[in-house]
Enzyme design. Structure first.
Site, PDB file in Angstrom:
ATOM      1  N   LYS A  77       0.145   4.276  -0.304  1.00 42.86           N
ATOM      2  CA  LYS A  77      -0.492   5.469   0.273  1.00 42.86           C
ATOM      3  C   LYS A  77      -0.266   6.678  -0.645  1.00 42.86           C
ATOM      4  O   LYS A  77      -0.212   6.518  -1.853  1.00 42.86           O
ATOM      5  CB  LYS A  77       0.027   5.726   1.686  1.00 42.86           C
ATOM      6  CG  LYS A  77       0.001   4.475   2.555  1.00 42.86           C
ATOM      7  CD  LYS A  77       0.226   4.775   4.003  1.00 42.86           C
ATOM      8  CE  LYS A  77       0.359   3.474   4.765  1.00 42.86           C
ATOM      9  NZ  LYS A  77       0.232   3.629   6.185  1.00 42.86           N
ATOM     10  N   SER A  91       3.529  -2.354  10.358  1.00 45.09           N
ATOM     11  CA  SER A  91       4.990  -2.340  10.540  1.00 45.09           C
ATOM     12  C   SER A  91       5.665  -3.662  10.169  1.00 45.09           C
ATOM     13  O   SER A  91       6.631  -4.086  10.824  1.00 45.09           O
ATOM     14  CB  SER A  91       5.352  -1.908  11.967  1.00 45.09           C
ATOM     15  OG  SER A  91       4.887  -0.586  12.202  1.00 45.09           O
ATOM     16  N   GLU A 141      -6.703   4.618   7.782  1.00 41.95           N
ATOM     17  CA  GLU A 141      -6.492   6.041   7.458  1.00 41.95           C
ATOM     18  C   GLU A 141      -7.717   6.610   6.741  1.00 41.95           C
ATOM     19  O   GLU A 141      -8.063   7.776   6.925  1.00 41.95           O
ATOM     20  CB  GLU A 141      -5.213   6.206   6.620  1.00 41.95           C
ATOM     21  CG  GLU A 141      -3.974   6.002   7.489  1.00 41.95           C
ATOM     22  CD  GLU A 141      -2.754   5.509   6.739  1.00 41.95           C
ATOM     23  OE1 GLU A 141      -2.721   5.574   5.502  1.00 41.95           O
ATOM     24  OE2 GLU A 141      -1.817   5.033   7.423  1.00 41.95           O
ATOM     25  N   GLY A 188       2.571   2.037  10.756  1.00 42.57           N
ATOM     26  CA  GLY A 188       3.537   3.126  10.606  1.00 42.57           C
ATOM     27  C   GLY A 188       4.224   3.526  11.906  1.00 42.57           C
ATOM     28  O   GLY A 188       4.855   4.577  11.983  1.00 42.57           O
ATOM     29  N   ASN A 234       0.869  -1.177   0.000  1.00 43.47           N
ATOM     30  CA  ASN A 234       0.000   0.000   0.000  1.00 43.47           C
ATOM     31  C   ASN A 234       0.905   1.227   0.000  1.00 43.47           C
ATOM     32  O   ASN A 234       1.510   1.552   1.008  1.00 43.47           O
ATOM     33  CB  ASN A 234      -0.887  -0.027   1.260  1.00 43.47           C
ATOM     34  CG  ASN A 234      -1.667   1.253   1.440  1.00 43.47           C
ATOM     35  OD1 ASN A 234      -1.831   2.030   0.504  1.00 43.47           O
ATOM     36  ND2 ASN A 234      -2.156   1.486   2.653  1.00 43.47           N
ATOM     37  N   GLU A 274      -5.154  -5.185  10.552  1.00 39.84           N
ATOM     38  CA  GLU A 274      -4.140  -4.152  10.773  1.00 39.84           C
ATOM     39  C   GLU A 274      -4.442  -3.393  12.054  1.00 39.84           C
ATOM     40  O   GLU A 274      -5.237  -2.433  12.041  1.00 39.84           O
ATOM     41  CB  GLU A 274      -4.144  -3.161   9.610  1.00 39.84           C
ATOM     42  CG  GLU A 274      -3.843  -3.777   8.269  1.00 39.84           C
ATOM     43  CD  GLU A 274      -3.258  -2.741   7.320  1.00 39.84           C
ATOM     44  OE1 GLU A 274      -2.147  -2.966   6.846  1.00 39.84           O
ATOM     45  OE2 GLU A 274      -3.903  -1.694   7.099  1.00 39.84           O
ATOM     46  N   HIS A 290      -9.312   1.010   4.874  1.00 37.73           N
ATOM     47  CA  HIS A 290      -8.034   1.215   5.562  1.00 37.73           C
ATOM     48  C   HIS A 290      -8.276   2.187   6.719  1.00 37.73           C
ATOM     49  O   HIS A 290      -9.074   3.120   6.597  1.00 37.73           O
ATOM     50  CB  HIS A 290      -6.995   1.777   4.588  1.00 37.73           C
ATOM     51  CG  HIS A 290      -5.608   1.786   5.168  1.00 37.73           C
ATOM     52  ND1 HIS A 290      -5.201   2.766   6.049  1.00 37.73           N
ATOM     53  CD2 HIS A 290      -4.573   0.936   5.022  1.00 37.73           C
ATOM     54  CE1 HIS A 290      -3.948   2.500   6.412  1.00 37.73           C
ATOM     55  NE2 HIS A 290      -3.549   1.402   5.803  1.00 37.73           N
TER      56      HIS A 290
HETATM   57  C1  PEP Z   1      -0.610   0.074   5.998  1.00 36.56           C
HETATM   58  O1  PEP Z   1      -0.666   1.257   5.735  1.00 36.56           O
HETATM   59  O2  PEP Z   1      -1.498  -0.681   5.586  1.00 36.56           O
HETATM   60  C2  PEP Z   1       0.497  -0.403   6.814  1.00 36.56           C
HETATM   61  C3  PEP Z   1       0.444  -1.606   7.308  1.00 36.56           C
HETATM   62  O3  PEP Z   1       1.550   0.468   6.997  1.00 36.56           O
HETATM   63  P1  PEP Z   1       2.976   0.121   7.678  1.00 36.56           P
HETATM   64  O4  PEP Z   1       3.453  -1.171   7.059  1.00 36.56           O
HETATM   65  O5  PEP Z   1       3.852   1.282   7.325  1.00 36.56           O
HETATM   66  O6  PEP Z   1       2.736  -0.026   9.134  1.00 36.56           O
END
Ligand code: PEP
Length: 258
Positions: free
Chosen positions: A12, A217, A101, A177, A10, A171, A99
């Protein structure tokens, strides 16, 4: 039931179209070595979809294209939105929905995710439905209830043949992040719960084919720990997907060759 692992990046709100092409160039080798054993998906911003699709076609890159969001109407007066027809025309195979976000900054609701998921399937694409709890919910030990409710709301009313193709990404918001991850045991426990929810809403065969990813992460250093868990079929990767070397190593970990 053997499920093909899926590793999705992803991106973003990162990468211009030119930067996207250069990242794909850096992934071609790993895609050619691992692309039959692992489904590799990249979800660039909308403005880079066409360039990425073009390079996939020209160089026969063994990866699939995903979008990061979509509106549920097929066309019309919805300024700023992107429709399923548009994504289908770019040969997107996946659409990330819900997601955290998008839920947090753009007010995406469970109802919208559910409506979008149905439309994604109607357009021969597959949703990657995200779910995850906040730190507060996690600390209050309410994760199971939260995830059960979020997943049930997102997948209610899907046709069984669609549900069998589902991809659900767990997630935890506190792990996105932040550099903090759920432990592999914690992630396995929640992914197993998600499979139970799918079983209860559909049946065991459908739950056995749906793929459940962990995200939060994930890096080249920890990916293999998650991939070893029974109910984790791959990863949704944010930050580490922006670097060809790191993402390549995560793909190799899912492939079992790296
Ligand atoms: C994501 O945005 O779906 C995500 C898992 O980000 P990160 O791997 O940076 O934590």
């Amino acid at each position: 039931m053997a499920r093909k692992p899926l590793v999705a990046g992803n991106w973003k709100m990162n990468k211009t179209a030119a930067e996207a092409v250069s990242l794909i160039n850096g992934l071609k080798e790993v895609a050619s070595n691992c692309g039959d054993d692992v489904e590799i998906v990249v979800a660039p911003p909308f403005t880079a979809l066409h360039s990425v699709k073009t390079i996939f076609d020209l160089d026969r890159v063994n990866m699939a294209l995903g979008a990061q969001n979509m509106f549920y109407e097929t066309e019309g007066a919805f300024t700023g939105e992107i429709s399923p027809r548009m994504l289908q025309a770019e040969h997107c195979r996946y659409v990330i929905l819900g997601h955290s976000e998008r839920r947090q900054y753009f007010g995406e609701t469970d109802e919208a995710v559910n409506r979008k998921a149905k439309v994604v399937f109607e357009h021969d694409m597959t949703p990657i439905v995200c779910c995850g709890e906040s730190l507060e919910t996690h600390e209050a030990e309410k994760t199971a209830e939260w995830i059960t409710e979020q997943v049930s709301a997102a997948i209610t009313g899907l046709l069984p043949e669609h549900a069998a193709r589902l991809v659900i990404a767990y997630e935890p918001i506190w792990a996105i992040g932040t550099g903090k991850t759920a432990t592999p045991d914690m992630a396995q426990e929640v992914c197993e719960l998600i499979r139970t929810v799918v079983t209860e809403m559909f049946d065991e065969d459908i739950a056995a084919t749906a793929r459940i990813l962990y995200g939060g992460s994930v890096t080249e250093l920890n990916a293999h720990l998650f991939f070893a868990a029974d109910d984790i079929d791959g990863a949704l990767v944010g930050g580490a997907a922006l670097d060809a070397q790191s993402f390549g190593k995560i793909i190799k970990a899912a492939c079992g060759c790296g």
